[in-house]
Design an enzyme around this catalytic site. Structure first.
Site, mmCIF file in Angstrom:
data_model
loop_
_atom_site.group_PDB
_atom_site.id
_atom_site.type_symbol
_atom_site.label_atom_id
_atom_site.label_comp_id
_atom_site.label_asym_id
_atom_site.label_seq_id
_atom_site.Cartn_x
_atom_site.Cartn_y
_atom_site.Cartn_z
ATOM 1 C CB CYS A 161 -0.921 0.002 1.216
ATOM 2 S SG CYS A 161 -2.087 -1.388 1.253
ATOM 3 C CG HIS A 240 12.546 -1.586 3.039
ATOM 4 N ND1 HIS A 240 12.320 -2.756 3.733
ATOM 5 C CD2 HIS A 240 12.117 -1.801 1.775
ATOM 6 C CE1 HIS A 240 11.769 -3.636 2.909
ATOM 7 N NE2 HIS A 240 11.630 -3.084 1.719
ATOM 8 C CG HIS A 324 -3.929 20.244 5.436
ATOM 9 N ND1 HIS A 324 -5.196 20.526 5.869
ATOM 10 C CD2 HIS A 324 -3.436 21.408 4.908
ATOM 11 C CE1 HIS A 324 -5.474 21.797 5.615
ATOM 12 N NE2 HIS A 324 -4.423 22.345 5.037
ATOM 13 C CG HIS A 328 -2.355 3.350 3.738
ATOM 14 N ND1 HIS A 328 -3.263 3.212 2.703
ATOM 15 C CD2 HIS A 328 -2.130 2.093 4.206
ATOM 16 C CE1 HIS A 328 -3.561 1.933 2.557
ATOM 17 N NE2 HIS A 328 -2.898 1.248 3.453
ATOM 18 C CG ASN A 361 -6.664 -0.368 2.588
ATOM 19 O OD1 ASN A 361 -6.117 0.260 1.689
ATOM 20 N ND2 ASN A 361 -5.983 -1.108 3.446
#
Length: 429
Positions: A161, A240, A324, A328, A361
């Site tokens: 995602c 990562h 703002h 996700h 989602n």
């Protein structure tokens, strides 16, 4: 002396971020896909079609109903037409049709908004995690819109995602070395391919949360586009944590006990997301936080790690850096975790929670629905800073920082997935 050394090192390490001579990259405009009304899928409809597959046990159906009730999703999310039939049509043909319908429609909308000729696009980046056919989805876009033969075309798969912000970062990097260019970024996910027809509890969550959606974004490094662009990209940052086995395995596509393919979401996911967010904001803070916040963070870190003092870690106030937040929509639990970690208000979280409620989602495109929500509410003012945060398998936490180049007036707004119903939001519960 030790504290002086660390303060000096921090200021010096931050200097490149403020003195860099990179090209300015403008976000000219973007578009989000809004499916047809006949694709609307309420929780009741979902359960009806799930039962009709005859693939799920009564226990699995009860679990899915429970997940839906707690998911944060409303009753107007969308599903592919092929899955809203009895029997459902699951095939490569239907999967390709689903994704091409989303991509082509949202690109058409974007080209209409910007007036850009497809032949003027020099860079193309497409991302879809679980569906990667041959020819690629990027090739399908090139073919459909008859893009130029020397286009720099990339197709990102299997990146989860957060791939939408990876695509944005890649396009931004390419625009640093290709002058006078347009870059098109297309982010989507395929529901047909990702639909799981087994009874492994940890694989059923994806069925309940993921819904149809997609976004297309046009970037430019042309100085002539400054006046008509909505935003400027200030930073993109990727972290990562996949070197850690728990992070790597927390979202994993595999076979269940009966050989059915599904994406397993393990219990460690929320904790892993929290650690990935921590790694990301530690780096991002150097780029965006006021110096006072950086020094407070550094001072408490030195006290804890160097001087071995028993003090609580200082959590920087990112509300000082951004107006703002577009987080996700991985699920209600993920949003709760981020809100607590960053000490955000309910108003800061509103675009993310309402996007989860209205659209579900939509994977990598969710951050654009969230930005569109704030635009439709009339909240975007010139100079506002927006932080987009994406989480994805691997495990990754990626950020993009945008700055509004003008006020966005919703009364003069072009096509927006929220604009005809924005007065109905926010909803409670």
């Amino acid at each position: 002396m030790t504290i002086y050394f660390f303060l000096t090192a921090t200021v010096l390490s931050a200097t490149p971020y403020f003195l860099g001579g990179s090209r300015k990259v403008y976000l000219v405009n973007y578009a989000c896909y809004k499916p047809e009304p006949d694709q609307m899928c309420s929780k009741e409809m979902y359960m009806h079609f799930a039962a009709a597959t005859r693939a799920f046990t009564e226990e699995s159906l009860a679990l899915q109903k429970k997940i839906l009730e707690r998911s944060g999703l409303g009753n107007k999310t969308y599903a592919p037409k092929a899955l809203l039939e009895i029997p459902a049509r699951r095939s490569v043909v239907e999967a390709r049709k689903e994704t091409e319908t989303v991509m082509f429609a949202v690109i058409d909308e974007l080209l209409k908004k910007t007036g850009v000729n497809p032949g003027d696009i020099q860079i193309l980046v497409v991302n879809s995690s679980v569906f990667n056919p041959v020819p690629s989805l990027s090739a399908a876009v090139v073919n459909h819109f008859k893009l130029r033969g020397n286009i720099l075309s990339y197709n990102l798969g299997g990146m989860g995602c957060s791939a939408g912000l990876i695509s944005l970062s890649l396009a931004n990097d390419l625009l640093q070395v290709n002058g006078n260019s347009y870059a098109l970024v297309v982010s989507t996910e395929n529901i047909n391919t990702g639909w799981y027809v087994g009874n492994n509890a940890s694989m059923l969550l994806a069925n309940c949360l993921f819904r149809t959606g997609g976004a297309a974004v046009l970037l430019s490094n042309r100085s002539s586009d400054h006046g008509r662009s909505k935003y400027q990209i200030l930073h993109t940052l990727r972290t990562h944590t996949g070197a850690d086995d728990q992070s790597y395995n927390c979202i994993f596509q595999e076979l269940d006990e009966k050989g059915e393919v599904g994406v397993k979401l393990r219990r460690e996911l929320i904790a892993v997301a929290g650690e990935a967010l921590k790694a990301n904001i530690t780096l991002l803070g150097r780029m965006v936080l006021p110096l006072s916040e950086q020094l407070l963070f550094l001072a408490t870190s030195i006290a804890r790690k160097v001087l071995k003092m028993n003090v609580n870690p200082y959590i920087p106030d990112f509300k000082l850096a951004f107006e703002h937040f577009c987080i996700h929509t991985g699920g209600k639990a993920v949003l709760d975790k981020v809100q607590k970690s960053l000490d955000l208000t309910d108003r800061h979280m509103e675009p993310s929670r309402m996007t989860l409620y209205r659209f579900g989602n939509t994977s990598s495109s969710s951050v654009w629905y969230e930005l569109a929500y704030s635009e439709a509410k009339g909240r975007i003012q010139k100079g506002d800073r927006i932080w987009q945060i994406g989480f994805g398998s691997g495990f990754k936490c990626n950020s993009a920082v945008l700055r509004a180049l003008r006020n966005v007036d919703p009364t003069k707004q072009e096509i927006n997935p929220w604009i005809d119903e924005i007065d109905e939001f926010p909803v409670s519960g």
